[in-house]
Scaffold this active site. Sequence first.
Site, PDB file in Angstrom:
ATOM      1  N   TYR A 184     -10.321  -1.150  -0.665  1.00 54.76           N
ATOM      2  CA  TYR A 184      -9.045  -0.702  -1.215  1.00 54.76           C
ATOM      3  C   TYR A 184      -9.127   0.796  -1.561  1.00 54.76           C
ATOM      4  O   TYR A 184      -8.260   1.585  -1.191  1.00 54.76           O
ATOM      5  CB  TYR A 184      -8.692  -1.542  -2.454  1.00 54.76           C
TER       6      TYR A 184
ATOM      7  N   ALA B  43      -6.179 -14.635  -5.538  1.00 51.70           N
ATOM      8  CA  ALA B  43      -5.257 -15.037  -4.468  1.00 51.70           C
ATOM      9  C   ALA B  43      -4.329 -13.895  -4.078  1.00 51.70           C
ATOM     10  O   ALA B  43      -3.393 -14.089  -3.315  1.00 51.70           O
ATOM     11  CB  ALA B  43      -4.435 -16.240  -4.922  1.00 51.70           C
ATOM     12  N   GLY B  44      -4.580 -12.700  -4.623  1.00 50.65           N
ATOM     13  CA  GLY B  44      -3.697 -11.570  -4.322  1.00 50.65           C
ATOM     14  C   GLY B  44      -2.340 -11.715  -4.998  1.00 50.65           C
ATOM     15  O   GLY B  44      -1.357 -11.121  -4.563  1.00 50.65           O
ATOM     16  N   LEU B  45      -2.297 -12.505  -6.068  1.00 54.82           N
ATOM     17  CA  LEU B  45      -1.028 -12.722  -6.771  1.00 54.82           C
ATOM     18  C   LEU B  45      -1.044 -12.056  -8.146  1.00 54.82           C
ATOM     19  O   LEU B  45      -0.281 -12.416  -9.041  1.00 54.82           O
ATOM     20  CB  LEU B  45      -0.747 -14.232  -6.890  1.00 54.82           C
ATOM     21  N   SER B  46      -1.940 -11.077  -8.309  1.00 55.28           N
ATOM     22  CA  SER B  46      -1.997 -10.254  -9.511  1.00 55.28           C
ATOM     23  C   SER B  46      -2.347 -11.014 -10.774  1.00 55.28           C
ATOM     24  O   SER B  46      -1.734 -10.814 -11.823  1.00 55.28           O
ATOM     25  CB  SER B  46      -0.682  -9.512  -9.729  1.00 55.28           C
TER      26      SER B  46
ATOM     27  N   HIS C  84       0.838  -1.206   0.000  1.00 51.65           N
ATOM     28  CA  HIS C  84       0.000   0.000   0.000  1.00 51.65           C
ATOM     29  C   HIS C  84       0.873   1.257   0.000  1.00 51.65           C
ATOM     30  O   HIS C  84       0.507   2.282   0.583  1.00 51.65           O
ATOM     31  CB  HIS C  84      -1.000  -0.010   1.174  1.00 51.65           C
ATOM     32  N   THR C  85       2.009   1.149  -0.623  1.00 48.38           N
ATOM     33  CA  THR C  85       2.889   2.308  -0.775  1.00 48.38           C
ATOM     34  C   THR C  85       2.857   2.842  -2.201  1.00 48.38           C
ATOM     35  O   THR C  85       3.187   4.004  -2.425  1.00 48.38           O
ATOM     36  CB  THR C  85       4.343   1.926  -0.445  1.00 48.38           C
TER      37      THR C  85
ATOM     38  N   ASP D  54       1.753  -3.836  -9.564  1.00 47.38           N
ATOM     39  CA  ASP D  54       1.547  -5.163 -10.142  1.00 47.38           C
ATOM     40  C   ASP D  54       1.969  -5.216 -11.608  1.00 47.38           C
ATOM     41  O   ASP D  54       2.588  -6.185 -12.061  1.00 47.38           O
ATOM     42  CB  ASP D  54       0.076  -5.563 -10.023  1.00 47.38           C
TER      43      ASP D  54
HETATM   44  C1  GLA Z   1      -2.904  -4.407  -4.934  1.00 53.46           C
HETATM   45  C2  GLA Z   1      -2.797  -3.266  -5.932  1.00 53.46           C
HETATM   46  C3  GLA Z   1      -1.403  -2.674  -5.947  1.00 53.46           C
HETATM   47  C4  GLA Z   1      -0.924  -2.338  -4.535  1.00 53.46           C
HETATM   48  C5  GLA Z   1      -1.180  -3.494  -3.587  1.00 53.46           C
HETATM   49  C6  GLA Z   1      -0.882  -3.147  -2.157  1.00 53.46           C
HETATM   50  O1  GLA Z   1      -2.091  -5.467  -5.339  1.00 53.46           O
HETATM   51  O2  GLA Z   1      -3.116  -3.734  -7.222  1.00 53.46           O
HETATM   52  O3  GLA Z   1      -1.376  -1.549  -6.779  1.00 53.46           O
HETATM   53  O4  GLA Z   1      -1.510  -1.159  -4.084  1.00 53.46           O
HETATM   54  O5  GLA Z   1      -2.514  -3.957  -3.653  1.00 53.46           O
HETATM   55  O6  GLA Z   1       0.479  -2.937  -1.984  1.00 53.46           O
END
Ligand code: GLA
Length: 399
Positions: A242, A136-139, A43-44, A190
Amino acid sequence: MAEAAWTPEEGLDAARAAFRAAFSTEPDEVWASPGRVNLIGEHTDYNGGLCLPIALPHRTYVAASRRDDDQVRMTTTLADADSRPEQWTGTLSDIRPGGVEGWAAYAAGPAWSLRNAGIAVPGTDLAIASCVPLGAGLSSSAALECATGLAFSSLAGTPLDGDDAQRAQLAELCVEAENEVAGAPTGGMDQAASLRTRAGHALLLDCLDGSIRQVPLDLEHAGLRLLVIDTRASHSLTDGQYGERRSACEAAAAQLGVVTLREVNDLDSALARLDDEVARRRVRHVVTEIQRVLDVVAGAEADDWPTVGGLMNASHVSLRDDYEVSCIELDVAVEAAVGAGALGARMTGGGFGGSAIALVRTDDVDRVADAVLSAATSHDLVEPEVHVVAPAGPGQRFA
Ligand code: GLA
């Protein structure tokens, strides 16, 4: 352990087979782009900060051919491996904000942003096959956008896969597509991870100016492994949480008189100037997390892995308590991994579900993985999937 990522041959076969099944002919080209995990710096990105992702060996493959008209026909096997492939058919001008929904918005979106940038994307037939775990938060979304973005730009005659400047341009266009066409207000980490990484390296990305540094990451040489723990707890970046975090940071930056929280140099005085306790916690996470990225890079370069592990733990606590984006599944996985001897563990990605990572001595891999699985069971949670990963390469043409 979860199933391994597809080899490039398996990915090529899957994408070509999907293309043949849908269009009864062979594709002109096949491209693929990877999912990612972020080592630290969460979240940076939308705060102009630093992050440190690696590309996964899990890729989304796109087989594509140019058409002579303005039709775009897409087929995907990603929705659910057991269900029938899904199709989307439209024209290039249908691909715009509000014009496409669901998976098709992610897949087609880059055609819109590339065309806006003056790149003459032609009518296209394309077939998608992927082994990036979904939700899964793996883009998986960035892997999909970047793979189609590579294919669309190539079919337009200007493949944006050359030097880092071209890849950075494509990454930006994919972010624009995700924000505008898919409607997810994500930052740029990502897409940069999917397109600008290098095998064997983590990508130190400065989201203020887009500059990068490749940080060598030979964990095996250090006797270590990186575990990705997919909790299989649902995760979505379009459900408002988000966007709410992002707005809170923007509001705090405005109150502090800076454009992004990256410009906060004196944390204590910034915190003293914020009147809202929640805003103070959000800012504290972002500012301390940016410093932890620098400290992890220094630790990795000095081969000081216990320090790196400690920073990962601190990142998790900050995301859990100050940024409030963790959840029970992630907390249980992180606690079990550290309890079983991981040097460090933390949630990774947007949070609210998704995956955690753990840095583990090679000899401890099975013990930590077992501890994570049994902790989930004893908390009545879904059994996670554990992957052992090493930094893979960026999106590229495979055929
Ligand atoms: C998701 C978003 C990214 C980033 C992360 C948190 O993956 O797609 O842009 O903000 O959350 O670091």
